[in-house]
Scaffold this active site. Structure first.
Site, PDB file in Angstrom:
ATOM      1  N   ASP A 192       1.290 -13.673 -60.885  1.00 23.24           N
ATOM      2  CA  ASP A 192       2.122 -12.734 -60.122  1.00 23.24           C
ATOM      3  C   ASP A 192       1.414 -11.413 -59.855  1.00 23.24           C
ATOM      4  O   ASP A 192       1.353 -10.941 -58.717  1.00 23.24           O
ATOM      5  CB  ASP A 192       3.437 -12.475 -60.864  1.00 23.24           C
ATOM      6  N   ARG A 240       8.292  -4.292 -72.974  1.00 21.86           N
ATOM      7  CA  ARG A 240       8.335  -3.842 -71.583  1.00 21.86           C
ATOM      8  C   ARG A 240       8.494  -2.319 -71.424  1.00 21.86           C
ATOM      9  O   ARG A 240       7.794  -1.712 -70.604  1.00 21.86           O
ATOM     10  CB  ARG A 240       9.439  -4.578 -70.820  1.00 21.86           C
ATOM     11  N   ASP A 246      12.748  -8.694 -66.575  1.00 19.05           N
ATOM     12  CA  ASP A 246      11.717  -7.659 -66.636  1.00 19.05           C
ATOM     13  C   ASP A 246      11.817  -6.648 -65.509  1.00 19.05           C
ATOM     14  O   ASP A 246      11.478  -5.472 -65.682  1.00 19.05           O
ATOM     15  CB  ASP A 246      10.334  -8.305 -66.643  1.00 19.05           C
ATOM     16  N   SER A 291       4.637 -20.219 -67.373  1.00 17.30           N
ATOM     17  CA  SER A 291       4.550 -18.768 -67.352  1.00 17.30           C
ATOM     18  C   SER A 291       4.640 -18.298 -68.798  1.00 17.30           C
ATOM     19  O   SER A 291       5.649 -18.538 -69.474  1.00 17.30           O
ATOM     20  CB  SER A 291       5.696 -18.164 -66.522  1.00 17.30           C
TER      21      SER A 291
END
Length: 391
Positions: free
Chosen positions: A15, A95, A124, A173
């Site tokens: 990504d 995060r 996220d 992922s």
């Protein structure tokens, strides 16, 4: 005219890798600055992100924030028994820190916007957006804004000669930090699909774990682990060591259907051996040193803390207030817990603390320090109203 600069939170994965050319081709930025934040992922992954960032971006930064992650995010999670819907959080905890480190670079580089590679279906995006918006930055998110699919991204990367650690027949992922490893995507999106052993890297299958159990001892001071098997260790070293020990005993796997912030249900696979063992030990030690009322109230506090942490709302005033309460309780969470690790299971063997609310004498059936006859009066009134109710 000055160059138009965007800072991209960069992992080196599919990504974020394709975001670099997209930000120039589709969004008109002159400079793309990539920021990779090390929160304990494998060194090979950090190296890959660094090399790729230097290769495809105009400027690249790699920031080692592992110790900051443990001290400012994992330790509070341990104190709060941080778990969401039954599993220890890892990605959610990292995060906000990654976002703050990205903001620092954006200020340094004079960027007009910050970009990330999050989709419009996951959690996220909200965790990053919350931090970026607090600092007043425009947010660019090509994955959600262009409604991209994983298949399109892989083909786009191939056309732009961007190497990505993903192939079409194994499109997992993966997000990894020192506390947790998550695996999703591809065939795993089918909740009925049985995950292959190849997706697990930290843990052995419980049935393949050693036939001999392993006993360990974790020592806590003010709610956080400070020693393993009698050896004093910093938080980073202790977690790394315990990931290895518990992982080889098949401890710390979760395969679950999880409720995301947006309301979507998603199938997720996790590995978190050290987190599983530490949280099990911490929660047990709390039962020895906290009062019944504290334990009951803290249970609700822990659940709310975990919900806010899962959402990434680390600047919500309630989050800070809950931490203040939790820190007060942890002043007495001192002592050690003995555990046995065996074929995927964590078993408490014993615990001790200088702050224990426990008396061998008072609880013993062989002691007369407490006169048992005093309980008669208490018993007469116990449940009185319920007994008076007519059936």
């Amino acid at each position: 005219m000055s160059e138009k600069t965007v800072v991209l939170s960069f992992s080196g994965g599919l990504d974020t890798s394709i975001c670099v050319p997209l930000l120039k081709e589709r969004y008109g930025f002159d400079r793309v600055v990539t920021v990779a934040v090390d929160v304990g992922q494998p060194q090979a992954e950090v190296t890959m992100a660094t090399e790729k960032g230097k290769l495809i971006a105009d400027t690249h930064y790699t920031i080692d924030a592992t110790r900051k992650f443990v001290a400012n995010h994992i330790f509070p999670a341990i104190k709060a028994n941080g778990a969401y819907e039954g599993y220890p959080m890892g990605t959610a905890l990292a995060r906000p820190l990654i976002a703050e480190e990205t903001v620092a670079i954006a200020k340094k580089e004079g960027a007009t916007a910050i970009a990330h590679g999050c989709t419009g279906k996951g959690n996220d995006q909200l965790r990053f957006d919350f931090i970026f918006r607090m600092h007043g930055y425009e947010i660019i998110a090509p994955m959600r804004e262009m409604n991209l699919t994983r298949e399109w991204e892989i083909e786009y990367a191939q056309k732009h000669n961007i190497p990505v650690p993903v192939v079409k027949d194994k499109p997992w992922s993966i997000d990894e930090n020192i506390w947790s490893r998550s695996i999703e995507g591809g065939k795993l999106e089918d909740p009925a699909y049985h995950p292959p052993d190849e997706i697990f890297h930290w843990t052995i299958a419980p049935q393949d774990a050693p036939d001999t159990p392993e006993d360990i001892t974790i020592e806590f001071k003010e709610g956080v682990p400070v020693a393993l098997n009698g050896e004093e260790m910093d938080g980073v070293s202790l977690i790394i060591r315990l990931n290895e020990i518990a992982g080889r005993h098949g401890i710390g796997r979760n395969d679950m259907v999880e409720d995301r912030i947006l309301g979507l249900k998603a199938r997720e696979n996790y590995e978190h051996p050290a987190a599983t063992v530490i949280l099990t030990a911490h929660k047990d030690l709390e039962r020895l040193v906290l009062t019944r009322q504290e334990l009951a109230f803290k249970h609700g506090v822990d659940d709310k803390w975990s919900e806010l942490a899962y959402m990434g709302l680390v600047h919500e005033p309630l989050y800070h207030a809950l931490n203040a309460f939790i820190d007060t309780t942890q002043m007495r969470v001192n002592g050690s817990v003995d555990l046995r690790l065996y074929k995927g299971g964590v078993h408490i063997r014993g615990r001790s603390s200088p702050d224990a609310i426990y008396s061998d004498d008072l609880v013993s059936f062989d002691s007369t320090t407490l006169d048992q006859s005093h309980a008669v009066g208490y018993s007469v009134f116990f449940g009185l109203q319920a007994r008076m109710m007519k059936k």
